[in-house]
Design a protein around this motif. Structure first.
Motif, PDB file in Angstrom:
ATOM      1  N   LYS A   1      -5.195  -8.750  -9.352  1.00  0.00           N
ATOM      2  CA  LYS A   1      -4.614  -9.302  -8.138  1.00  0.00           C
ATOM      3  C   LYS A   1      -5.216 -10.631  -7.905  1.00  0.00           C
ATOM      4  N   LYS A   2      -6.500 -10.916  -7.953  1.00  0.00           N
ATOM      5  CA  LYS A   2      -6.994 -12.033  -7.940  1.00  0.00           C
ATOM      6  C   LYS A   2      -6.573 -12.989  -9.133  1.00  0.00           C
ATOM      7  N   ILE A   3      -6.415 -12.632 -10.146  1.00  0.00           N
ATOM      8  CA  ILE A   3      -5.826 -13.464 -11.357  1.00  0.00           C
ATOM      9  C   ILE A   3      -4.351 -13.985 -10.893  1.00  0.00           C
ATOM     10  N   TYR A   4      -3.641 -13.107 -10.410  1.00  0.00           N
ATOM     11  CA  TYR A   4      -2.196 -13.261 -10.080  1.00  0.00           C
ATOM     12  C   TYR A   4      -2.152 -14.096  -9.091  1.00  0.00           C
ATOM     13  N   THR A   5      -2.768 -14.041  -7.892  1.00  0.00           N
ATOM     14  CA  THR A   5      -3.064 -14.923  -6.633  1.00  0.00           C
ATOM     15  C   THR A   5      -3.395 -16.211  -6.997  1.00  0.00           C
ATOM     16  N   ASP A   6      -4.518 -16.401  -7.848  1.00  0.00           N
ATOM     17  CA  ASP A   6      -4.946 -17.848  -8.279  1.00  0.00           C
ATOM     18  C   ASP A   6      -4.022 -18.539  -9.228  1.00  0.00           C
ATOM     19  N   ASN A   7      -2.959 -17.918 -10.122  1.00  0.00           N
ATOM     20  CA  ASN A   7      -2.449 -18.542 -11.242  1.00  0.00           C
ATOM     21  C   ASN A   7      -0.937 -18.355 -10.979  1.00  0.00           C
ATOM     22  N   VAL A   8      -0.456 -17.598 -10.202  1.00  0.00           N
ATOM     23  CA  VAL A   8       1.169 -17.168 -10.256  1.00  0.00           C
ATOM     24  C   VAL A   8       1.513 -17.671  -8.813  1.00  0.00           C
ATOM     25  N   GLY A   9       0.997 -17.078  -7.712  1.00  0.00           N
ATOM     26  CA  GLY A   9       1.267 -17.423  -6.368  1.00  0.00           C
ATOM     27  C   GLY A   9       0.792 -16.167  -5.436  1.00  0.00           C
ATOM     28  N   THR A  10       0.731 -16.760  -4.101  1.00  0.00           N
ATOM     29  CA  THR A  10       0.479 -15.585  -3.031  1.00  0.00           C
ATOM     30  C   THR A  10       1.512 -14.613  -2.943  1.00  0.00           C
ATOM     31  N   GLY A  11       1.395 -13.632  -2.101  1.00  0.00           N
ATOM     32  CA  GLY A  11       2.427 -12.780  -1.700  1.00  0.00           C
ATOM     33  C   GLY A  11       2.420 -11.744  -3.062  1.00  0.00           C
ATOM     34  N   VAL A  12       1.323 -11.573  -3.722  1.00  0.00           N
ATOM     35  CA  VAL A  12       1.497 -10.395  -4.669  1.00  0.00           C
ATOM     36  C   VAL A  12       1.885  -8.850  -4.326  1.00  0.00           C
ATOM     37  N   GLY A  13       2.409  -8.249  -4.862  1.00  0.00           N
ATOM     38  CA  GLY A  13       3.092  -6.893  -4.582  1.00  0.00           C
ATOM     39  C   GLY A  13       1.897  -6.001  -4.971  1.00  0.00           C
ATOM     40  N   ASP A  14       1.857  -4.919  -4.262  1.00  0.00           N
ATOM     41  CA  ASP A  14       0.819  -3.850  -4.227  1.00  0.00           C
ATOM     42  C   ASP A  14       1.655  -2.410  -4.165  1.00  0.00           C
ATOM     43  N   GLU A  15       2.553  -2.395  -4.919  1.00  0.00           N
ATOM     44  CA  GLU A  15       3.385  -1.093  -5.038  1.00  0.00           C
ATOM     45  C   GLU A  15       2.602  -0.101  -6.023  1.00  0.00           C
ATOM     46  N   GLN A  16       3.062   1.261  -6.050  1.00  0.00           N
ATOM     47  CA  GLN A  16       2.609   2.321  -6.748  1.00  0.00           C
ATOM     48  C   GLN A  16       2.783   2.077  -8.244  1.00  0.00           C
ATOM     49  N   SER A  17       3.814   1.358  -8.726  1.00  0.00           N
ATOM     50  CA  SER A  17       4.109   0.894  -9.919  1.00  0.00           C
ATOM     51  C   SER A  17       2.841   0.302 -10.840  1.00  0.00           C
ATOM     52  N   ASN A  18       1.766  -0.165 -10.096  1.00  0.00           N
ATOM     53  CA  ASN A  18       0.713  -0.585 -10.676  1.00  0.00           C
ATOM     54  C   ASN A  18      -0.328   0.329 -11.011  1.00  0.00           C
ATOM     55  N   GLN A  19      -0.420   1.488 -10.166  1.00  0.00           N
ATOM     56  CA  GLN A  19      -1.284   2.469 -10.373  1.00  0.00           C
ATOM     57  C   GLN A  19      -0.568   3.351 -11.669  1.00  0.00           C
ATOM     58  N   LEU A  20       0.648   3.586 -11.457  1.00  0.00           N
ATOM     59  CA  LEU A  20       1.464   4.278 -12.770  1.00  0.00           C
ATOM     60  C   LEU A  20       1.016   3.643 -13.984  1.00  0.00           C
ATOM     61  N   LEU A  21       1.047   2.210 -13.950  1.00  0.00           N
ATOM     62  CA  LEU A  21       0.676   1.376 -15.101  1.00  0.00           C
ATOM     63  C   LEU A  21      -0.589   1.711 -15.740  1.00  0.00           C
TER      64      LEU A  21
END
Length: 330
Positions: free
Chosen positions: A226-246
Motif C-alpha cells: 500500500k505504501k509503495i503503491y501510494t508513493d509511486n502510483v497514486g493515492t486512492g489505493v484500493g483495499d478490497e478482499q482480492s488483496n488478501q486472496l492474492l
C-alpha cells in the motif's frame, strides 16, 4: 413538580434533547471512524446507532412511580439515549476511549453509571447483566442543527457486545418484575446464560488474537505494498478482499523473512511497472489494488507457480507477463 408540569417542560425541551443526542452520535462516530481505520464504521458497529427519546408515559412512570425522585425532571438522566453494539469486549474500550478523550471533553462532561469490568471485580462469583453506561452532560456553547444545546443536558450512552445485547434484549421485560426474577429457577437460568456469554466473549477475543497473529505476515506485506503503491502510483489505493486472496494464494512463496526487502528492491529496479499500473488502474479493477505490485514480483520470480495458482481473470496475468517482457507459461 407535578406530572403536568413535567409533561409541559418535556414537550418544550424534547427538540433540545434530540439535538444533543444527534450531536453526540455524530461526534463519537466521526472520532471512532478515524481511530479504527482502515476498519469501516459499518463493520465495527454491529447495529446502527439510533438516538431515541423516551416516551412521555415511560418518563412519568419512572420519575413519579417506579423511582419517585425528589427532583423528577432533573434526576432522570436517560430521557434520551443511544446504544453502541460491537463484537468484542476489547471493542467496547475503543468506544470508551473516544468518549473519555481530551478532544471530547470540550463537548461534554461524562460519568460512568455502570462498568461491567468493575462489577466483575467487586462480585467475581456473580454472573449478571453486563454493559458500560455513560451519562454525557453538555458543556456550554454546543449547537447542532441550529438548536442551542442547554448546558448540563444529559444523554445516556450504552456500550455492549453483540452477545451482551442479546442477553439484555432477552431479559429486559423482566427487569421490573421482582417477584418473577426472584424465583431461584429464573435467577439460575439468567446467571447461566450470562456466564456462557462471558466465556464466549473470552473465546472470541482469543480467536481474534490468533487470527491476527496468523495473518500478520500477509498484513505486513500488504501494508508495504500500500505504501509503495501510494508513493509511486497514486493515492486512492484500493483495499478490497482480492488483496488478501492474492497473498493467501501465494503465501508459501512469501515465507522468507526478508521477502519485503526483496519485493521493494524488485519494484525499484523495475520502476516502469508503476507507469503501466497507473495507465490501467481506472479501467481494470485489479490494477487499482496494491496486490497488483506483488503479482509482478511473483510472475518474475516464480512464473510457473504464479500461472498455475492465479486466482483471477487470466487476461490480467497476461498483461503482467507482457509488461515484464516474458512469455506467460502454458
Amino acid at each position: 413538580m407535578t406530572e403536568d408540569q413535567f409533561r409541559k417542560r418535556w414537550d418544550t425541551e424534547k427538540p433540545v434533547y434530540q439535538a444533543w443526542a444527534d450531536f453526540i452520535k455524530h461526534n463519537i462516530e466521526q472520532a471512532l471512524a478515524a481511530s479504527i481505520a482502515p476498519t469501516t464504521l459499518d463493520y465495527f458497529l454491529k447495529i446502527p446507532v439510533k438516538p431515541r427519546l423516551k416516551l412521555e408515559s415511560t418518563l412519568i412512570d419512572k420519575a413519579f412511580h417506579r423511582k419517585q425522585y425528589q427532583n423528577p425532571y432533573d434526576d432522570v438522566q436517560d430521557k434520551v439515549g443511544m446504544r453502541f453494539v460491537v463484537l468484542l469486549t476489547s471493542d467496547i474500550k475503543k468506544v470508551c476511549q473516544v468518549i473519555e478523550s481530551e478532544e471530547s471533553k470540550k463537548f461534554w462532561v461524562f460519568s460512568r453509571d455502570r462498568d461491567y469490568e468493575i462489577e466483575r471485580l467487586a462480585k467475581p462469583l456473580e454472573f449478571t447483566y453486563q454493559s458500560v453506561h455513560f451519562v454525557l452532560k453538555a458543556t456550554a456553547g454546543n449547537v447542532f442543527g441550529g438548536i442551542n444545546i442547554l448546558e448540563h443536558t444529559p444523554c445516556e450512552v450504552q456500550i455492549r457486545t453483540l452477545l451482551q445485547h442479546a442477553h439484555s434484549e432477552l431479559t429486559h421485560d423482566t427487569i421490573y418484575k421482582p417477584k418473577t426474577t426472584a424465583q431461584p429457577g429464573v435467577k439460575r437460568t439468567v446467571a447461566k446464560s450470562m456466564a456462557l456469554i462471558e466465556a464466549t466473549d473470552e473465546f472470541f477475543e482469543k480467536a481474534m488474537q490468533d487470527i491476527e497473529e496468523a495473518l500478520k505476515p500477509q498484513n505486513d506485506i500488504l501494508n508495504l505494498l500500500k505504501k509503495i503503491y501510494t508513493d509511486n502510483v497514486g493515492t486512492g489505493v484500493g483495499d478490497e478482499q482480492s488483496n488478501q486472496l492474492l497473498t493467501d494464494t501465494y503465501i508459501d512463496l512469501l515465507q522468507a523473512p526478508d521477502v519485503g526487502e526483496k519485493i521493494s528492491k524488485f519494484l525499484e529496479e523495475k520502476s516502469f511497472i508503476y507507469k503501466r499500473v497507473n495507465e490501467r488502474r481506472a479501467s481494470k479493477h485489479l490494477f487499482s489494488q496494491p496486490g497488483i505490485l506483488l503479482s509482478y514480483y511473483l510472475a518474475s520470480k516464480n512464473p510457473a507457480q504464479t500461472r498455475g495458482l492465479w486466482p483471477f481473470e487470466i487476461d490480467d496475468l497476461a498483461l503482467i507477463f507482457s509488461d515484464l517482457g516474458d512469455r506467460m507459461p502454458d
